[in-house]
Motif scaffolding. Structure first.
Motif, PDB file in Angstrom:
ATOM      1  N   TYR A 191       0.837  -1.196   0.000  1.00 17.25           N
ATOM      2  CA  TYR A 191       0.000   0.000   0.000  1.00 17.25           C
ATOM      3  C   TYR A 191       0.877   1.254   0.000  1.00 17.25           C
ATOM      4  O   TYR A 191       1.508   1.574   1.006  1.00 17.25           O
ATOM      5  CB  TYR A 191      -0.926   0.024   1.224  1.00 17.25           C
ATOM      6  N   GLY A 207      -5.261   7.194  -5.250  1.00 14.86           N
ATOM      7  CA  GLY A 207      -5.366   5.744  -5.201  1.00 14.86           C
ATOM      8  C   GLY A 207      -4.239   5.183  -4.370  1.00 14.86           C
ATOM      9  O   GLY A 207      -3.584   5.900  -3.616  1.00 14.86           O
ATOM     10  N   ASP A 234      -6.720  11.868  -9.945  1.00 17.00           N
ATOM     11  CA  ASP A 234      -7.357  11.067  -8.912  1.00 17.00           C
ATOM     12  C   ASP A 234      -6.324  10.640  -7.875  1.00 17.00           C
ATOM     13  O   ASP A 234      -5.133  10.879  -8.033  1.00 17.00           O
ATOM     14  CB  ASP A 234      -8.005   9.831  -9.545  1.00 17.00           C
ATOM     15  N   GLN A 281      -1.177  10.014  -5.902  1.00 15.79           N
ATOM     16  CA  GLN A 281      -1.971  11.064  -6.536  1.00 15.79           C
ATOM     17  C   GLN A 281      -1.462  11.159  -7.960  1.00 15.79           C
ATOM     18  O   GLN A 281      -0.265  11.027  -8.198  1.00 15.79           O
ATOM     19  CB  GLN A 281      -1.741  12.415  -5.845  1.00 15.79           C
ATOM     20  N   ARG A 332      -7.157   0.998 -13.118  1.00 13.67           N
ATOM     21  CA  ARG A 332      -5.952   0.338 -12.601  1.00 13.67           C
ATOM     22  C   ARG A 332      -4.889   0.347 -13.692  1.00 13.67           C
ATOM     23  O   ARG A 332      -5.210   0.223 -14.877  1.00 13.67           O
ATOM     24  CB  ARG A 332      -6.289  -1.095 -12.202  1.00 13.67           C
ATOM     25  N   THR A 381      -5.046   9.017 -13.985  1.00 12.34           N
ATOM     26  CA  THR A 381      -5.424   7.640 -14.276  1.00 12.34           C
ATOM     27  C   THR A 381      -5.149   7.351 -15.757  1.00 12.34           C
ATOM     28  O   THR A 381      -4.837   8.278 -16.523  1.00 12.34           O
ATOM     29  CB  THR A 381      -6.922   7.429 -13.985  1.00 12.34           C
ATOM     30  N   HIS A 420      -4.179   1.013  -8.067  1.00 12.63           N
ATOM     31  CA  HIS A 420      -5.642   0.910  -8.042  1.00 12.63           C
ATOM     32  C   HIS A 420      -6.150   2.317  -7.733  1.00 12.63           C
ATOM     33  O   HIS A 420      -5.982   2.813  -6.616  1.00 12.63           O
ATOM     34  CB  HIS A 420      -6.105  -0.064  -6.955  1.00 12.63           C
ATOM     35  N   TRP A 421      -6.749   2.975  -8.731  1.00 14.64           N
ATOM     36  CA  TRP A 421      -7.231   4.343  -8.566  1.00 14.64           C
ATOM     37  C   TRP A 421      -8.613   4.333  -7.921  1.00 14.64           C
ATOM     38  O   TRP A 421      -9.394   3.397  -8.109  1.00 14.64           O
ATOM     39  CB  TRP A 421      -7.269   5.048  -9.923  1.00 14.64           C
ATOM     40  N   ASP A 422      -8.922   5.394  -7.189  1.00 13.82           N
ATOM     41  CA  ASP A 422     -10.210   5.482  -6.491  1.00 13.82           C
ATOM     42  C   ASP A 422     -11.400   5.435  -7.447  1.00 13.82           C
ATOM     43  O   ASP A 422     -12.482   5.005  -7.070  1.00 13.82           O
ATOM     44  CB  ASP A 422     -10.277   6.758  -5.641  1.00 13.82           C
ATOM     45  N   ASN A 423     -11.211   5.873  -8.710  1.00 10.00           N
ATOM     46  CA  ASN A 423     -12.328   5.850  -9.665  1.00 10.00           C
ATOM     47  C   ASN A 423     -12.536   4.473 -10.303  1.00 10.00           C
ATOM     48  O   ASN A 423     -13.360   4.314 -11.185  1.00 10.00           O
ATOM     49  CB  ASN A 423     -12.137   6.913 -10.754  1.00 10.00           C
TER      50      ASN A 423
END
Length: 182
Positions: free
Chosen positions: A7, A22, A20, A11, A49, A14, A43-46
């Motif tokens: 993890y 992620g 975005d 920022q 990937r 994408t 892995h983007w929040d929207n």
């Protein structure tokens, strides 16, 4: 290749160009006697990937063809069906000016040559991993050009990184002598 951190907050943009946030799984590729290369599977929040060679704050000494791949030619990962993902198998090929060129339409023989035939066969021997369109990799066809894709199970976190290394990095690693030419 090893998973270093699972993890890393990110920022950026994408694959579709949206700003975005992620998180990325951080992988490290080590070639004996060479600086480590860091690869991010983001892995983007929207929901998007991608996998890309991450540029470190200070780029170690390396051939320009390889240094110019940092942050470029990332591989987007898309849903195929529930539980199944896809990454396009485009080759990033070194050019005389040092900037990589992405080749998208390839014969299966060109794909195998760019990645390394044995390495490509090993990739598709992994459980749940397949090539689309499907071909016999012991006799790669050299007549029709296609946009090939690597299909893998959603829970398989290693395959997209291996596929990225083979398609986006391996041609340059071989060209610069960082790994032996097969």
């Amino acid at each position: 290749m090893e998973l270093v951190r699972s993890y890393v907050a990110k920022q950026g943009s994408t694959p579709s160009g949206v700003r975005d946030a992620g998180f990325a799984a951080e992988w490290r590729l080590e070639v004996p006697g060479r600086p480590r290369l860091t690869i991010h599977d983001t892995h983007w929040d929207n929901g998007e990937r991608d996998v890309v060679l991450q540029q470190p704050p200070l780029v170690p000494e390396m051939p320009s063809n390889l240094a110019n791949l940092h942050g470029r030619h990332r591989a987007g990962i898309a849903d195929v069906s529930p539980g199944l993902k896809r990454m396009m198998a485009y080759l990033s090929l070194p050019q005389p000016d040092g900037w990589p060129k992405q080749k998208r339409a390839l014969t299966t023989a060109q794909l195998a040559e760019g990645c390394g035939e044995d390495l490509l066969r090993d990739l598709f021997a992994r459980p749940g991993v397949s090539l689309d369109p499907s071909f016999d990799l012991t006799k790669p066809q050299d007549t029709e050009r296609f946009q090939h894709a690597v299909r893998f199970k959603e829970e398989d976190q290693e395959t997209p990184v291996v596929a990225y290394i083979l398609t986006r990095l391996m041609p340059t690693l071989r060209h610069t002598g960082w790994v032996p030419d097969q």
